[in-house]
Write an enzyme that holds these catalytic residues in place. Structure first.
Site, mmCIF file in Angstrom:
data_model
loop_
_atom_site.group_PDB
_atom_site.id
_atom_site.type_symbol
_atom_site.label_atom_id
_atom_site.label_comp_id
_atom_site.label_asym_id
_atom_site.label_seq_id
_atom_site.Cartn_x
_atom_site.Cartn_y
_atom_site.Cartn_z
ATOM 1 N N GLU A 158 31.236 48.077 51.641
ATOM 2 C CA GLU A 158 31.484 47.054 50.622
ATOM 3 C C GLU A 158 32.900 47.307 50.128
ATOM 4 O OE1 GLU A 158 29.454 44.611 50.327
ATOM 5 O OE2 GLU A 158 27.833 45.571 51.450
ATOM 6 N N ASP B 218 27.964 50.180 57.265
ATOM 7 C CA ASP B 218 28.420 49.014 56.521
ATOM 8 C C ASP B 218 29.282 49.492 55.359
ATOM 9 O OD1 ASP B 218 28.174 46.018 56.075
ATOM 10 O OD2 ASP B 218 27.618 46.793 54.103
ATOM 11 N N HIS C 263 23.999 42.949 50.625
ATOM 12 C CA HIS C 263 25.384 43.232 50.266
ATOM 13 C C HIS C 263 25.528 44.547 49.514
ATOM 14 C CE1 HIS C 263 26.615 39.451 51.905
ATOM 15 N NE2 HIS C 263 25.759 38.823 51.150
ATOM 16 N N HIS D 204 28.699 41.749 45.821
ATOM 17 C CA HIS D 204 27.926 42.986 45.967
ATOM 18 C C HIS D 204 27.403 43.561 44.658
ATOM 19 C CE1 HIS D 204 31.791 44.634 44.918
ATOM 20 N NE2 HIS D 204 32.307 44.373 46.115
ATOM 21 N N ASP E 91 22.364 47.243 54.125
ATOM 22 C CA ASP E 91 22.942 46.454 55.212
ATOM 23 C C ASP E 91 23.078 47.295 56.486
ATOM 24 O OD1 ASP E 91 23.026 44.283 53.528
ATOM 25 O OD2 ASP E 91 25.206 44.133 53.468
#
Length: 172
Positions: free
Chosen positions: A13, A11, A153, A60, A158
């Site tokens: 961000e 994942d 997030h 986030h 995640d």
């Protein structure tokens, strides 16, 4: 039954929604799934040369101050590249994560051609009728509540959630 090959749930961000618009990765989380077990992890914040938009910070919680002492992409991405190797990548909304990875690796001249499996697409096929297919909704459907110790997030948590979702879906 689990595929015996190595997979990496991942994942990212970011500062926004589009790598083509110049948005950048600011956090990466990745978890190795090897023969049905989570075996190792990679996690890093990434300092960038621009301000993080307030709208992204609200999602986030990563601010310019948090990134101030972190490594830049040129230092982090080669480490991630080595961590990924030739693994198949697992991601919830893989198209989003893969677009950012391709852009970032291209920026530092690393060839990136890993295959990806999308748990978002899989969950839509396997679990029709869910109210939505966000990561936390699919996770709750499979495992009950998302624990208080999980930071939604944030990339590593995640990625862990996507890994568990994928492992559960391939059992069925």
């Amino acid at each position: 039954m689990f595929n015996t090959s190595r997979h990496v749930a991942l994942d990212v961000e970011t500062t926004g929604l589009s790598p083509r618009s110049g948005h950048r990765i600011i956090e990466i989380g990745a978890v190795v799934i090897d023969e049905g077990y989570l075996t190792s992890e990679f996690s890093s914040l990434i300092r960038i040369d621009r301000k993080i938009p307030r709208q992204a910070q609200c999602i986030h919680g990563i601010s310019d101050e948090i990134l101030a002492g972190e490594q830049e992409a040129e230092e982090v991405l080669p480490q991630l590249y080595d961590f990924l190797g030739g693994s198949v990548i697992i991601a919830h909304n893989a198209r989003f994560d893969m677009a950012f990875l391709r852009q970032e690796f291209k920026r530092i001249a690393l060839k990136f051609s890993n295959e990806a499996v999308c748990t978002l697409k899989m969950s839509k096929k396997m679990y029709p009728g869910l109210p939505n297919y966000r990561l936390d909704t699919v996770y709750r459907h499979l495992f009950g509540e998302v624990g208080q110790d999980i930071n939604r997030h944030r990339a590593l948590d995640d990625a862990r959630m996507a890994a568990r979702i994928w492992m559960e879906m391939v059992k069925r």
